[in-house]
Design an enzyme around this catalytic site. Structure first.
Site, PDB file in Angstrom:
ATOM      1  N   LYS A  10      25.291 -89.964 -23.232  1.00 26.17           N
ATOM      2  CA  LYS A  10      25.988 -90.923 -22.370  1.00 26.17           C
ATOM      3  C   LYS A  10      25.677 -92.327 -22.874  1.00 26.17           C
ATOM      4  O   LYS A  10      24.519 -92.732 -22.933  1.00 26.17           O
ATOM      5  CB  LYS A  10      25.520 -90.775 -20.914  1.00 26.17           C
ATOM      6  N   ASP A  39      26.336-100.527 -16.682  1.00 28.33           N
ATOM      7  CA  ASP A  39      26.897 -99.849 -15.517  1.00 28.33           C
ATOM      8  C   ASP A  39      26.797-100.755 -14.296  1.00 28.33           C
ATOM      9  O   ASP A  39      25.768-100.815 -13.632  1.00 28.33           O
ATOM     10  CB  ASP A  39      26.146 -98.524 -15.286  1.00 28.33           C
ATOM     11  N   LYS A  80      27.229-101.704  -7.663  1.00 24.15           N
ATOM     12  CA  LYS A  80      25.804-101.554  -7.394  1.00 24.15           C
ATOM     13  C   LYS A  80      25.256-102.841  -6.769  1.00 24.15           C
ATOM     14  O   LYS A  80      25.690-103.930  -7.151  1.00 24.15           O
ATOM     15  CB  LYS A  80      25.038-101.310  -8.703  1.00 24.15           C
ATOM     16  N   ASP A  86      21.784 -97.863 -19.506  1.00 25.86           N
ATOM     17  CA  ASP A  86      22.617 -96.700 -19.207  1.00 25.86           C
ATOM     18  C   ASP A  86      23.266 -96.079 -20.453  1.00 25.86           C
ATOM     19  O   ASP A  86      24.036 -95.137 -20.353  1.00 25.86           O
ATOM     20  CB  ASP A  86      23.671 -97.081 -18.155  1.00 25.86           C
ATOM     21  N   ASP A 142      30.945 -95.364  -9.409  1.00 23.58           N
ATOM     22  CA  ASP A 142      29.588 -95.435  -9.957  1.00 23.58           C
ATOM     23  C   ASP A 142      29.116 -94.074 -10.479  1.00 23.58           C
ATOM     24  O   ASP A 142      28.080 -93.990 -11.136  1.00 23.58           O
ATOM     25  CB  ASP A 142      28.633 -95.968  -8.877  1.00 23.58           C
ATOM     26  N   GLU A 185      30.163 -92.597 -12.990  1.00 19.35           N
ATOM     27  CA  GLU A 185      30.991 -92.754 -14.187  1.00 19.35           C
ATOM     28  C   GLU A 185      30.475 -91.981 -15.389  1.00 19.35           C
ATOM     29  O   GLU A 185      31.244 -91.625 -16.274  1.00 19.35           O
ATOM     30  CB  GLU A 185      31.106 -94.250 -14.537  1.00 19.35           C
ATOM     31  N   ARG A 195      29.368 -88.966 -15.749  1.00 22.28           N
ATOM     32  CA  ARG A 195      29.942 -87.620 -15.875  1.00 22.28           C
ATOM     33  C   ARG A 195      31.386 -87.687 -16.345  1.00 22.28           C
ATOM     34  O   ARG A 195      31.871 -86.765 -17.011  1.00 22.28           O
ATOM     35  CB  ARG A 195      29.795 -86.866 -14.537  1.00 22.28           C
TER      36      ARG A 195
HETATM   37  N1  BES Z   1      23.545 -94.863 -14.310  1.00 22.29           N
HETATM   38  C1  BES Z   1      23.444 -94.383 -12.983  1.00 22.29           C
HETATM   39  C2  BES Z   1      22.194 -93.534 -12.750  1.00 22.29           C
HETATM   40  C3  BES Z   1      20.868 -94.214 -12.905  1.00 22.29           C
HETATM   41  C4  BES Z   1      20.180 -94.633 -11.798  1.00 22.29           C
HETATM   42  C5  BES Z   1      20.288 -94.356 -14.142  1.00 22.29           C
HETATM   43  C6  BES Z   1      18.937 -95.228 -11.945  1.00 22.29           C
HETATM   44  C7  BES Z   1      19.057 -94.964 -14.284  1.00 22.29           C
HETATM   45  C8  BES Z   1      18.371 -95.393 -13.190  1.00 22.29           C
HETATM   46  C9  BES Z   1      24.657 -93.528 -12.660  1.00 22.29           C
HETATM   47  O1  BES Z   1      25.832 -93.873 -13.285  1.00 22.29           O
HETATM   48  C10 BES Z   1      24.900 -93.654 -11.199  1.00 22.29           C
HETATM   49  O2  BES Z   1      25.214 -94.727 -10.767  1.00 22.29           O
HETATM   50  N2  BES Z   1      24.782 -92.563 -10.468  1.00 22.29           N
HETATM   51  C11 BES Z   1      24.988 -92.549  -9.070  1.00 22.29           C
HETATM   52  C12 BES Z   1      25.771 -91.309  -8.735  1.00 22.29           C
HETATM   53  C13 BES Z   1      26.307 -91.280  -7.321  1.00 22.29           C
HETATM   54  C14 BES Z   1      27.319 -92.380  -7.127  1.00 22.29           C
HETATM   55  C15 BES Z   1      26.928 -89.934  -7.060  1.00 22.29           C
HETATM   56  C16 BES Z   1      23.632 -92.551  -8.387  1.00 22.29           C
HETATM   57  O3  BES Z   1      22.699 -91.919  -8.898  1.00 22.29           O
HETATM   58  O4  BES Z   1      23.497 -93.214  -7.363  1.00 22.29           O
HETATM   59 ZN    ZN Z   2      25.645 -94.823 -15.084  1.00 22.36          ZN
HETATM   60 MN    MN Z   3      26.900 -95.393 -12.256  1.00 20.72          MN
END
Ligand code: BES
Ligand code: ZN
Ligand code: MN
Length: 483
Positions: free
Chosen positions: A252, A257, A264, A275, A334, A336, A338
């Site tokens: 990824k 992000d 966020k 990210d 968010d 994204e 996947r």
């Molecule tokens: N890049 C983030 C995940 C992340 C969080 C990486 C903290 C490193 C540190 C990912 O894209 C994300 O935002 N995931 C969301 C998914 C949710 C919206 C289903 C999350 O984990 O809140």
């Molecule tokens: Zn992300």
């Molecule tokens: Mn995200």
């Protein structure tokens, strides 16, 4: 940093600093005993006084030691003898090296005893990583790589391998540490291409037009809101027999992000340059594998986009058509990572690899489940997952398996598209994300490694600076070693 072997005695070598090891609950032996004798028992005195205990990664400096051609003798704790492994060596040697890297030093000599190849490799790579900090945009650095490392008693090839590993982990770390105004899809692709070409890899880069021609609608959906064009970088290493199915490594690479319209909050966004850690890990690993000339075939695929907001960004409720033909309802912009991986995994699966391992800073939920130091493993193939777990354990990297029960998959069914990009509610988020990815690998054996916790360190450890960690580069090289 120059790394070479020394056959000199500890009393004869001239160096800015000399590092020896001390194993808890044993009298000093080997070079440590020689250093003790040369210094009129300085080490034994400190052991007697309880200043040196041999506790894992303890660092004690003896300044201006008599009888040695150095200004500093560092005694590093190796813990109890039966717990010496690549993980403890990484922490111990890294702690000693990071301590010394606080100042510029020309030559640092390591006399840590008779270690086998894998331990020396771990020690050398740890020293190289420990001297490199996240302060790449500061006028004065806090850490200073040594000019030269001399290592006593190294088996053939171990120093070279350790140097390759250390430099590869540092490549991953540097890319993660570069802010998103320096590293975006195009610059990541350029730098990956250059590093890969140096390592002798075949480089292919898909730009926006090619991604459109390949109908990568899921990846392109995420990318829409950014003024930066997306890229897919494909690197190939042919080290094995022509008919040997390759190992595919998928990363990824979200270079920033913001969360998109599911924006966020400030505190969650401020480290989101990290990210692209999965893509950087794939790059570090495949360049290491090529430089080590391992007898395997490996393909590295890095999906690179920036997740931003704009009048053209993808929106909640949008339906994207992935390269595989599956339609995806976007209920959270968010989620994204996947969406990017959906298309990259589809490209990887089409290449008929023997297995796919993907790496992604995918979910905060994985950090909630396992903490920040442990990577989550999710799989459709227990055999491949077992190999990843064993490789990680051998390198001293921490992983733990999370379950892939069917009911997690039921949560991503959609009423308006084939699937949706989030589960029901917030529980089990690491697994619902993995179930989404599983939709795009077909029947290829696959293991997903969620590195949202370990890829980026919020605070420094004694053996490594904060910021990008290079977690899982060593593990992937280990998997490739007996692919
Ligand atoms: N890049 C983030 C995940 C992340 C969080 C990486 C903290 C490193 C540190 C990912 O894209 C994300 O935002 N995931 C969301 C998914 C949710 C919206 C289903 C999350 O984990 O809140
Ligand atoms: Zn992300
Ligand atoms: Mn995200």
């Amino acid at each position: 940093m120059k790394v070479s072997r020394t056959d000199e005695l500890i009393t004869a070598i001239s160096a800015a600093a000399i590092v020896v090891g001390y194993t808890a609950d044993t009298p000093p032996e080997g070079p440590t005993a020689e250093a003790d004798a040369a210094t009129n028992g300085a080490i034994s005195k400190l052991i007697e006084a309880g200043e040196i205990t041999g506790k894992a990664a303890e660092v004690v400096s003896i300044l201006a030691p008599a009888g040695l051609q150095t200004t500093q003798l560092v005694v590093v704790g190796l813990g109890p003898a039966d717990s010496l492994d690549r993980g403890s060596v990484t922490r111990a040697i890294g702690s000693a090296a990071k301590h010394l890297a606080a100042k510029e030093r020309s030559r640092v000599a390591f006399f840590v005893g008779d270690w086998d190849g894998p331990l020396v490799e771990a020690g050398v790579s740890a020293a190289i990583c420990a001297c490199q900090g996240q302060d790449i945009h500061r006028e004065t650095n806090k850490l200073h790589p040594f000019d030269e490392i001399r290592w006593s008693g190294a088996p053939e090839g171990a120093l070279e391998a350790g140097q390759v590993l250390g430099e590869s982990v540092n490549l991953t770390r540097r890319l993660v540490n570069e802010p998103a105004n320096y590293i975006f899809p195009q610059t990541f692709a350029e730098q990956a291409g250059a590093a890969a070409a140096d390592a002798g890899l075949e480089v292919e880069v898909w730009d926006q037009a090619k991604l459109e021609a390949e109908r990568c609608g899921s990846l392109l959906g995420v990318s829409r809101g950014s003024t930066r064009e997306p890229r897919l970088v494909i690197l190939r290493y042919h080290g094995g027999a022509a008919d040997q199915p390759p190992l595919a490594l998928v990363g990824k690479g979200v270079t920033f992000d913001s969360g998109g319209y599911s924006l966020k909050p400030n505190d969650s966004m401020k480290t989101m340059k990290c990210d692209m850690g999965g893509a950087a890990t794939v790059l570090g690993a495949i360049t290491a594998i090529a430089r080590l000339k391992l007898p395997v075939n490996v393909i590295g695929l890095m999906g690179l986009v920036e997740n931003m907001v704009s009048g053209d960004a993808f929106k909640l409720g949008d339906v994207l058509t992935a390269r595989s033909g599956k339609t995806i309802e976007v209920l959270n912009t968010d989620a994204e990572g996947r969406l990017v991986l959906a298309d990259v995994l589809d490209v990887a699966a089409e290449m008929k690899p023997g297995g796919i391992i993907d790496l992604a800073t995918l979910t905060g939920a994985c950090c909630v489940a396992l903490g920040l130091d442990v990577a989550g493993l999710m799989t459709n193939d227990e055999e491949l997952r077992g190999r990843v777990s064993a490789a990680a354990a051998a390198c001293g990297e921490l992983t733990w398996e999370l379950p892939m029960f069917d009911h997690f998959g039921e949560q991503i069914r959609s009423d308006v598209a084939d699937i949706k990009n989030i589960g029901e509610g917030r529980w089990g988020g690491a697994m619902t994300a993995a179930k989404f990815l599983e939709e795009f690998v077909g029947d290829t054996p696959w293991t997903h490694i969620d590195i949202a916790g370990p890829a980026f360190l919020d605070s420094a450890k004694s053996w490594i600076d904060a910021g990008g960690s290079g977690a899982m580069v060593r593990t992937l090289v280990e998997v490739a070693r007996d692919w």
